[in-house]
Write a protein that holds these residues in place. Structure first.
Motif, mmCIF file in Angstrom:
data_model
loop_
_atom_site.group_PDB
_atom_site.id
_atom_site.type_symbol
_atom_site.label_atom_id
_atom_site.label_comp_id
_atom_site.label_asym_id
_atom_site.label_seq_id
_atom_site.Cartn_x
_atom_site.Cartn_y
_atom_site.Cartn_z
ATOM 1 N N ALA A 32 -9.214 17.395 1.899
ATOM 2 C CA ALA A 32 -9.521 18.744 2.384
ATOM 3 C C ALA A 32 -8.537 19.153 3.474
ATOM 4 N N VAL A 33 -8.131 20.423 3.443
ATOM 5 C CA VAL A 33 -7.240 20.948 4.478
ATOM 6 C C VAL A 33 -7.962 20.875 5.824
ATOM 7 N N GLY A 34 -7.237 20.376 6.822
ATOM 8 C CA GLY A 34 -7.846 20.250 8.147
ATOM 9 C C GLY A 34 -7.997 18.803 8.566
ATOM 10 N N ASP A 35 -9.210 18.428 8.937
ATOM 11 C CA ASP A 35 -9.446 17.105 9.520
ATOM 12 C C ASP A 35 -9.032 15.966 8.597
ATOM 13 N N GLU A 36 -9.371 16.061 7.310
ATOM 14 C CA GLU A 36 -9.069 14.953 6.395
ATOM 15 C C GLU A 36 -7.563 14.740 6.270
ATOM 16 N N ARG A 37 -6.823 15.814 6.106
ATOM 17 C CA ARG A 37 -5.367 15.689 5.987
ATOM 18 C C ARG A 37 -4.748 15.226 7.311
ATOM 19 N N ASP A 38 -5.286 15.714 8.415
ATOM 20 C CA ASP A 38 -4.745 15.305 9.718
ATOM 21 C C ASP A 38 -4.968 13.816 9.969
ATOM 22 N N GLN A 39 -6.145 13.310 9.615
ATOM 23 C CA GLN A 39 -6.406 11.874 9.767
ATOM 24 C C GLN A 39 -5.472 11.056 8.885
ATOM 25 N N ALA A 40 -5.276 11.520 7.661
ATOM 26 C CA ALA A 40 -4.385 10.796 6.748
ATOM 27 C C ALA A 40 -2.972 10.719 7.316
ATOM 28 N N MET A 41 -2.469 11.836 7.848
ATOM 29 C CA MET A 41 -1.123 11.848 8.419
ATOM 30 C C MET A 41 -1.047 10.976 9.671
ATOM 31 N N ASN A 42 -2.066 11.072 10.515
ATOM 32 C CA ASN A 42 -2.062 10.282 11.747
ATOM 33 C C ASN A 42 -2.108 8.782 11.476
ATOM 34 N N SER A 43 -2.689 8.386 10.339
ATOM 35 C CA SER A 43 -2.816 6.955 10.035
ATOM 36 C C SER A 43 -1.470 6.291 9.778
ATOM 37 N N ILE A 44 -0.471 7.095 9.367
ATOM 38 C CA ILE A 44 0.858 6.516 9.099
ATOM 39 C C ILE A 44 1.919 7.013 10.070
ATOM 40 N N ALA A 45 1.550 7.938 10.961
ATOM 41 C CA ALA A 45 2.539 8.522 11.877
ATOM 42 C C ALA A 45 3.325 7.487 12.687
ATOM 43 N N PRO A 46 2.681 6.420 13.217
ATOM 44 C CA PRO A 46 3.445 5.483 14.056
ATOM 45 C C PRO A 46 4.336 4.516 13.284
ATOM 46 N N VAL A 47 4.132 4.399 11.956
ATOM 47 C CA VAL A 47 4.804 3.299 11.242
ATOM 48 C C VAL A 47 5.631 3.740 10.039
ATOM 49 N N TRP A 48 5.487 4.980 9.589
ATOM 50 C CA TRP A 48 6.067 5.328 8.288
ATOM 51 C C TRP A 48 7.583 5.185 8.259
ATOM 52 N N ASP A 49 8.283 5.610 9.343
ATOM 53 C CA ASP A 49 9.752 5.546 9.313
ATOM 54 C C ASP A 49 10.235 4.105 9.466
ATOM 55 N N GLY A 50 9.528 3.294 10.259
ATOM 56 C CA GLY A 50 9.906 1.889 10.399
ATOM 57 C C GLY A 50 9.732 1.113 9.105
ATOM 58 N N ASN A 51 8.751 1.518 8.292
ATOM 59 C CA ASN A 51 8.521 0.825 7.027
ATOM 60 C C ASN A 51 9.722 0.909 6.096
ATOM 61 N N GLU A 52 10.496 2.000 6.214
ATOM 62 C CA GLU A 52 11.630 2.196 5.315
ATOM 63 C C GLU A 52 12.845 1.357 5.706
ATOM 64 N N THR A 53 12.737 0.638 6.835
ATOM 65 C CA THR A 53 13.805 -0.300 7.220
ATOM 66 C C THR A 53 14.088 -1.290 6.101
ATOM 67 N N TRP A 54 13.010 -1.702 5.420
ATOM 68 C CA TRP A 54 13.165 -2.731 4.378
ATOM 69 C C TRP A 54 13.916 -2.203 3.167
ATOM 70 N N LEU A 55 13.830 -0.898 2.907
ATOM 71 C CA LEU A 55 14.605 -0.317 1.809
ATOM 72 C C LEU A 55 16.087 -0.412 2.106
ATOM 73 N N VAL A 56 16.447 -0.123 3.362
ATOM 74 C CA VAL A 56 17.848 -0.217 3.780
ATOM 75 C C VAL A 56 18.327 -1.661 3.681
ATOM 76 N N MET A 57 17.479 -2.579 4.123
ATOM 77 C CA MET A 57 17.872 -3.981 4.093
ATOM 78 C C MET A 57 18.007 -4.495 2.661
ATOM 79 N N GLY A 58 17.075 -4.097 1.790
ATOM 80 C CA GLY A 58 17.144 -4.534 0.400
ATOM 81 C C GLY A 58 18.386 -4.001 -0.300
ATOM 82 N N GLY A 59 18.656 -2.692 -0.126
ATOM 83 C CA GLY A 59 19.835 -2.100 -0.751
ATOM 84 C C GLY A 59 21.134 -2.621 -0.167
ATOM 85 N N GLY A 60 21.188 -2.707 1.177
ATOM 86 C CA GLY A 60 22.394 -3.229 1.827
ATOM 87 C C GLY A 60 22.621 -4.690 1.515
ATOM 88 N N GLY A 61 21.539 -5.458 1.472
ATOM 89 C CA GLY A 61 21.658 -6.875 1.142
ATOM 90 C C GLY A 61 22.132 -7.094 -0.278
#
Length: 334
Positions: free
Chosen positions: A39-68
């Motif tokens: 639902a637009v509003g609280d549900e979407r905001d909670q979903a986004m907040n759940s990954i806000a602190p970690v989502w960009d760091g998680n993609e480090t492994w994609l760089v490492m896998g491709g570069g490796g």
């Protein structure tokens, strides 16, 4: 002998990086895939907040896998990339749109609906491209004289589309189970309902891919069903059944963490099954890991750096997850 050992070590490192990416960015992409169902509003905001602190760091492994892969197995890189150029372009564009939408969603609320669409569409495209790439590699790549000799659309087939859809469904399951753990209220209740449906869909997709793979090549069939190897390979589907039963039991008991852990276990078992199917090839039925490997001197030099970088990545990733270990509320963690 030393060169062969280093090659196996680097194959393990690349495998670990790819699995780490699938595990960590998989639930990020899954939340994007599920985003329109919230639902637009609280549900979407909670979903986004759940990954806000970690989502960009998680993609480090994609760089490492491709570069490796580029550094340790340059021949495999030079074959797989041209064979899957459209998929790689689609995946990267999906990740870019997703990242931009993630940031601008908060900073430009007047166009939030547009950014929500970009976030969801980018996540879906990236996940689908990754799944189709997996199928394209499994079904075989046309190689002549150590170079890709196929066409622009050789990757497109019913099997690769099946693996693409399967990865999308599996990522969505990871996203739903992550939200069970990290959200509360209506968001959590909705995630539980989605997790039940997606759990069934993921098992059906896993069964379909597992049933189709041995028919791609006799090598796959022999690895899974020939004696005495079948005694060991049979443990994989057995463990899948155990993890699946635990998953549905935990959902019924309304546990918060166990469903996510069991979903991760299913992905890990799928990854083990993939390893059983393709080993010792880096490009199935064309190039082995030893044929694709860089010179031992290069592998040794890179290994020294990897032994420093990988623990650092694991340390700051673990610290980030520990700091943000609570529930993701509407306005942030608590």
């Amino acid at each position: 002998m030393a060169g062969m050992d280093l090659t196996i070590v680097w194959a393990a490192i690349i495998g670990f990086a790819i699995m780490a990416y699938v595990v960590m960015d998989g639930f990020d992409l899954g939340i994007g895939i599920l985003f329109p169902t919230f639902a637009v509003g609280d549900e979407r905001d909670q979903a986004m907040n759940s990954i806000a602190p970690v989502w960009d760091g998680n993609e480090t492994w994609l760089v490492m896998g491709g570069g490796g892969l580029f550094a340790a197995f340059p021949l495999a890189y030079s074959i797989v990339l041209p064979a899957t150029y459209p998929l790689m372009i689609a995946m990267l564009l999906g990740l870019v749109f997703r990242g931009v939408a993630f940031e601008f969603r908060w900073r430009e609320p007047s166009h939030r609906q547009l950014w929500d669409i970009a976030f969801s569409l980018g996540s879906f495209v990236a996940a689908l491209a990754q799944g189709i790439t997996l199928g394209a590699i499994l079904q075989g790549i046309h190689v002549e004289n150590d170079a890709y000799a196929g066409g622009w659309l050789d990757w497109l087939s019913p099997f690769s589309l099946l693996t693409g859809v399967s990865v999308v469904v599996g990522y969505a399951l990871l996203g739903a189970t992550w939200l069970i753990w990290k959200t509360e209220g209506s968001s959590q209740r909705h995630a539980r309902k989605m997790a039940l449906r997606l759990g069934v869909a993921t098992l059906l997709a896993l069964a379909a891919v597992s049933a189709a793979t041995p028919f791609l090549s006799y090598d796959y069939w022999r690895r899974w069903f020939a004696m005495p190897g079948v005694v060991l390979t049979a443990q994989v589907p057995l463990l899948v059944i155990i993890c699946s039963a635990t998953f549905f039991w935990a959902l019924r008991r309304e546990f918060e963490r166990v469903p996510f852990l069991m979903a991760l276990a299913l992905f890990l078992l799928g990854f083990v099954g993939l390893g059983i199917s393709i080993y010792p090839y880096m490009v199935p039925r064309a190039v082995t890991i030893w044929e694709a490997a860089a010179p031992p001197e290069s592998q040794s030099f890179m290994l020294a750096g990897a032994l420093v970088i990988i623990p650092l990545i694991l340390a700051y990733t673990g610290w980030a997850y520990w700091v943000f270990r609570g529930k993701a509320g509407i306005h942030g963690y608590h």
